[in-house]
Design a protein around this motif. Structure first.
Motif, PDB file in Angstrom:
ATOM      1  N   LYS A  44       0.833  -1.205   0.000  1.00 11.17           N
ATOM      2  CA  LYS A  44       0.000   0.000   0.000  1.00 11.17           C
ATOM      3  C   LYS A  44       0.871   1.260   0.000  1.00 11.17           C
ATOM      4  O   LYS A  44       0.573   2.240  -0.676  1.00 11.17           O
ATOM      5  CB  LYS A  44      -0.927   0.011   1.216  1.00 11.17           C
ATOM      6  N   GLN A  47       2.431   1.977  -3.372  1.00 11.83           N
ATOM      7  CA  GLN A  47       1.450   2.580  -4.277  1.00 11.83           C
ATOM      8  C   GLN A  47       1.409   4.099  -4.073  1.00 11.83           C
ATOM      9  O   GLN A  47       1.370   4.864  -5.032  1.00 11.83           O
ATOM     10  CB  GLN A  47       0.071   1.973  -4.061  1.00 11.83           C
ATOM     11  N   LYS A  48       1.437   4.539  -2.825  1.00 11.23           N
ATOM     12  CA  LYS A  48       1.455   5.981  -2.548  1.00 11.23           C
ATOM     13  C   LYS A  48       2.737   6.622  -3.084  1.00 11.23           C
ATOM     14  O   LYS A  48       2.702   7.720  -3.643  1.00 11.23           O
ATOM     15  CB  LYS A  48       1.349   6.246  -1.041  1.00 11.23           C
ATOM     16  N   ARG A  50       4.479   5.515  -5.548  1.00  9.07           N
ATOM     17  CA  ARG A  50       4.370   5.517  -7.014  1.00  9.07           C
ATOM     18  C   ARG A  50       3.489   6.678  -7.471  1.00  9.07           C
ATOM     19  O   ARG A  50       3.824   7.403  -8.404  1.00  9.07           O
ATOM     20  CB  ARG A  50       3.802   4.184  -7.506  1.00  9.07           C
ATOM     21  N   ASP A  51       2.369   6.870  -6.800  1.00  9.46           N
ATOM     22  CA  ASP A  51       1.464   7.966  -7.150  1.00  9.46           C
ATOM     23  C   ASP A  51       2.144   9.337  -6.996  1.00  9.46           C
ATOM     24  O   ASP A  51       1.809  10.273  -7.717  1.00  9.46           O
ATOM     25  CB  ASP A  51       0.201   7.922  -6.299  1.00  9.46           C
ATOM     26  N   ALA A  52       3.093   9.422  -6.068  1.00  7.79           N
ATOM     27  CA  ALA A  52       3.817  10.671  -5.844  1.00  7.79           C
ATOM     28  C   ALA A  52       4.987  10.847  -6.812  1.00  7.79           C
ATOM     29  O   ALA A  52       5.683  11.864  -6.772  1.00  7.79           O
ATOM     30  CB  ALA A  52       4.318  10.725  -4.404  1.00  7.79           C
ATOM     31  N   GLY A  53       5.208   9.849  -7.665  1.00  8.85           N
ATOM     32  CA  GLY A  53       6.273   9.948  -8.654  1.00  8.85           C
ATOM     33  C   GLY A  53       7.663   9.646  -8.121  1.00  8.85           C
ATOM     34  O   GLY A  53       8.657  10.020  -8.743  1.00  8.85           O
ATOM     35  N   GLU A  56       8.702   3.602  -9.356  1.00 10.07           N
ATOM     36  CA  GLU A  56       7.896   3.035 -10.426  1.00 10.07           C
ATOM     37  C   GLU A  56       7.823   1.536 -10.220  1.00 10.07           C
ATOM     38  O   GLU A  56       8.701   0.933  -9.597  1.00 10.07           O
ATOM     39  CB  GLU A  56       8.431   3.406 -11.805  1.00 10.07           C
ATOM     40  N   TYR A  65      10.122  -3.019  -8.033  1.00  9.22           N
ATOM     41  CA  TYR A  65      10.060  -1.578  -7.799  1.00  9.22           C
ATOM     42  C   TYR A  65      11.437  -0.972  -7.986  1.00  9.22           C
ATOM     43  O   TYR A  65      12.451  -1.599  -7.689  1.00  9.22           O
ATOM     44  CB  TYR A  65       9.539  -1.288  -6.387  1.00  9.22           C
ATOM     45  N   ALA A  82       4.455  12.516   0.852  1.00  9.62           N
ATOM     46  CA  ALA A  82       3.825  11.570  -0.082  1.00  9.62           C
ATOM     47  C   ALA A  82       2.911  10.598   0.644  1.00  9.62           C
ATOM     48  O   ALA A  82       1.895  10.174   0.100  1.00  9.62           O
ATOM     49  CB  ALA A  82       4.899  10.796  -0.853  1.00  9.62           C
TER      50      ALA A  82
END
Length: 134
Positions: A44, A47-48, A50-53, A56, A65, A82
């Motif tokens: 989880k 994922q956060k 990744r969403d924050a850039g 990847e 990752y 993030a």
């Protein structure tokens, strides 16, 4: 005031990814094992990130990752925000409408806390993961 457990795990996960060769990928299971982070929680968290850039993800046999940025371009502040959102040390600084005193602009205590908050953010932003690796 404390950094949340989630932010601590995020910092450790990013640090671990920084220790890999540039472009290196690793599975969440390995990060979890090496950093002593529960794997379900880590997934989880990744994922956060990744969403924050910041990271990847890659699917498939060679999946895993990897960092999306160079360690010198990732700060402690960026990772903490993030996962935890913006840093506010007082609810009045987060939402001035919740202030039950005379308001943020007129309260000496809140002005002092704002100064502390800004210094904390500047300190966290001044430390990047390349600094930590070095």
């Amino acid at each position: 005031m404390r950094i949340t457990q989630e932010a601590d795990y995020a910092l450790r996960a990013i640090y671990y990814l920084c220790t890999l060769e540039p472009g290196g990928r690793v599975s969440a299971n390995i990060i979890a094992k090496e950093q002593n982070i529960p794997v379900r929680f880590l997934l989880k968290l990744l994922q956060k990130l990744r969403d924050a850039g910041l990271v990847e993800s890659f699917m498939g046999v060679n999946g895993g990752y990897a960092l999306k940025k160079n360690p010198k371009d990732i700060t402690l502040l960026e990772v903490i925000e993030a996962v935890d959102g913006p840093i506010y040390i007082n609810r009045c600084l987060y939402n001035p409408e919740e202030c039950n005193n005379i308001g943020l602009d007129n309260c000496s205590i809140h002005k002092a806390l704002f100064y502390v908050q800004e210094n904390l953010k500047e300190d966290l932003e001044s430390i990047n993961f390349q600094n930590i690796l070095d």
